[in-house]
Design an enzyme around this catalytic site. Structure first.
Site, PDB file in Angstrom:
ATOM      1  N   ASN A 121       3.750  -7.215  13.104  1.00 31.22           N
ATOM      2  CA  ASN A 121       3.337  -5.849  13.466  1.00 31.22           C
ATOM      3  C   ASN A 121       3.746  -5.618  14.916  1.00 31.22           C
ATOM      4  OD1 ASN A 121       1.773  -3.404  14.006  1.00 31.22           O
ATOM      5  ND2 ASN A 121       0.429  -4.003  12.301  1.00 31.22           N
ATOM      6  N   HIS A 146      -1.325   1.603  -4.393  1.00 27.53           N
ATOM      7  CA  HIS A 146      -1.669   3.029  -4.321  1.00 27.53           C
ATOM      8  C   HIS A 146      -0.712   3.883  -5.161  1.00 27.53           C
ATOM      9  CE1 HIS A 146      -3.733   2.119  -0.197  1.00 27.53           C
ATOM     10  NE2 HIS A 146      -4.368   1.606  -1.223  1.00 27.53           N
ATOM     11  N   CYS A 159       5.101  22.361 -20.388  1.00 31.42           N
ATOM     12  CA  CYS A 159       3.953  22.807 -21.190  1.00 31.42           C
ATOM     13  C   CYS A 159       3.008  23.699 -20.373  1.00 31.42           C
ATOM     14  CB  CYS A 159       3.192  21.608 -21.754  1.00 31.42           C
ATOM     15  SG  CYS A 159       2.067  20.834 -20.561  1.00 31.42           S
ATOM     16  N   CYS A 175       2.468  14.967 -15.956  1.00 29.29           N
ATOM     17  CA  CYS A 175       1.779  16.208 -16.290  1.00 29.29           C
ATOM     18  C   CYS A 175       0.338  15.857 -16.630  1.00 29.29           C
ATOM     19  CB  CYS A 175       2.452  16.867 -17.492  1.00 29.29           C
ATOM     20  SG  CYS A 175       1.483  18.248 -18.128  1.00 29.29           S
ATOM     21  N   CYS A 225      -0.023  17.062 -20.786  1.00 26.62           N
ATOM     22  CA  CYS A 225       0.653  16.376 -21.911  1.00 26.62           C
ATOM     23  C   CYS A 225       1.130  14.976 -21.539  1.00 26.62           C
ATOM     24  CB  CYS A 225       1.801  17.222 -22.430  1.00 26.62           C
ATOM     25  SG  CYS A 225       3.226  17.284 -21.315  1.00 26.62           S
ATOM     26  N   THR A 266       0.655  -3.135   8.626  1.00 22.95           N
ATOM     27  CA  THR A 266      -0.541  -2.429   8.165  1.00 22.95           C
ATOM     28  C   THR A 266      -1.616  -2.489   9.239  1.00 22.95           C
ATOM     29  OG1 THR A 266      -2.318  -2.339   6.516  1.00 22.95           O
ATOM     30  CG2 THR A 266      -1.284  -4.487   6.836  1.00 22.95           C
ATOM     31  N   GLN A 282       0.847  -1.199   0.000  1.00 20.64           N
ATOM     32  CA  GLN A 282       0.000   0.000   0.000  1.00 20.64           C
ATOM     33  C   GLN A 282       0.876   1.240   0.000  1.00 20.64           C
ATOM     34  OE1 GLN A 282      -3.261  -0.577   3.162  1.00 20.64           O
ATOM     35  NE2 GLN A 282      -1.754  -2.138   3.641  1.00 20.64           N
ATOM     36  N   ASN A 283       2.197   1.019   0.144  1.00 17.30           N
ATOM     37  CA  ASN A 283       3.100   2.155   0.312  1.00 17.30           C
ATOM     38  C   ASN A 283       3.411   2.814  -1.021  1.00 17.30           C
ATOM     39  OD1 ASN A 283       3.078   1.531   2.960  1.00 17.30           O
ATOM     40  ND2 ASN A 283       5.058   0.509   2.976  1.00 17.30           N
TER      41      ASN A 283
END
Ligand code: NAD
Length: 253
Positions: free
Chosen positions: A212, A119, A149, A127, A130, A187, A101-102
């Site tokens: 964790n 993600h 641009c 951009c 363009c 997480t 997810q990082n």
């Protein structure tokens, strides 16, 4: 404790392929604050506001004012022993896929090849007019930074309110449904759809190991309550020892 690492190593070796699902906690020891770290970025700025597509479209400088520094310092971000251990386990055939997810790109920097960045990543910046691509840390000056641009630049990350890239999502579901074991690392398992993946894997018969500093996923089959940067190298060493033993015994699998 020693026994726990041995047991988990045995289970992972016996239930391949192993898929990793990682979250912000795996990068905490690289100095990147998690969502909920005290004093971290998101303690000061509400991500639902500052990292939402709605706010970005209205006023991109608001987003760039808090994210610009991170992107300009991108080259200084270093993977920690947890990222490296995972890359090593992929090379030795125990881990088939990393789903993260990082947006910090650290799994790829550590050498993992099969990485689904659900993600997106702050590494690439596009951009909006363009589609020219810039690579962090090379971002033009200005607030917000603009393309040659004149178009507004946006990192290739999924902001709140944006859909996930369908290919990444489909690949992540497939990996979860077909793995034999899943390592769920760092997480809080509250941001969907990523948070649904351990449950999906478990429904399809996978063995779920959580790593964790505090228990976050209720349905884990085993939990290693430890910092990822400590736990992963220890676990990788146990898996390697097991593989070496099997080679010696002529049990090549
Ligand atoms: P989270 O902040 O909600 O949860 C972090 C989890 O990591 C917690 O359960 C915590 O107990 C655990 N943790 C903290 N330090 C740890 C350590 N050293 N070792 C092991 N575990 C540790 O993060 P999340 O679940 O990934 O979800 C939040 C969202 O935040 C994601 O969408 C992600 O994109 C985004 N985010 C990403 C980064 C990054 O790219 N590094 C950083 C912050 C937030």
């Amino acid at each position: 404790m020693d026994n726990l690492y041995k047991q988990v190593a045995r289970t992972i070796a016996a239930n391949r392929p192993c898929v990793v699902l990682s979250g912000a906690g795996i990068s905490a020891e690289s100095g990147i604050p998690t969502f909920r770290s005290k004093g971290g970025l998101w303690d000061k700025y509400d991500p639902a506001v500052y990292a939402s597509i709605e706010v970005f479209n209205r006023d991109p400088s608001r987003y760039w004012s808090i994210r610009g520094e991170f992107i300009r310092n991108y080259h200084e971000l270093k993977p920690n022993p947890a990222h490296t251990a995972i890359a090593d386990l992929e090379k030795s055939g125990f881990i088939s896929q990393v789903i993260t997810q990082n947006i910090d790109g650290l799994h790829k920097k550590a050498g993992s090849l099969n990485v689904i960045e659900m993600h997106g990543s702050l590494r690439e910046i596009f951009c909006l007019v363009c589609r020219r691509e810039y690579l962090a840390p090379e971002v033009p000056e200005g607030m917000p930074p603009l393309c040659q641009c004149g178009g507004v630049l946006k990192p290739n990350t999924v902001l709140f309110g944006e859909p996930l890239p369908p290919v990444a999502l489909e690949s992540a579901y497939q990996a979860a449904m077909t793995c034999g074991s899943m390592l769920v690392i760092g997480t809080s398992a509250v941001v969907y759809p990523a948070a649904a993946l351990p449950g999906l894997a478990k429904q399809h018969g996978a063995f779920i190991v959580e790593i964790n500093i505090e228990k976050a996923f209720a349905d884990a089959d085993a939990i290693i309550q430890e910092k990822a940067g400590i736990a992963l190298p220890l676990l990788a060493a146990e898996i390697k020892a097991l593989a070496d033993m099997r080679i010696e015994e002529g049990e090549l699998s």
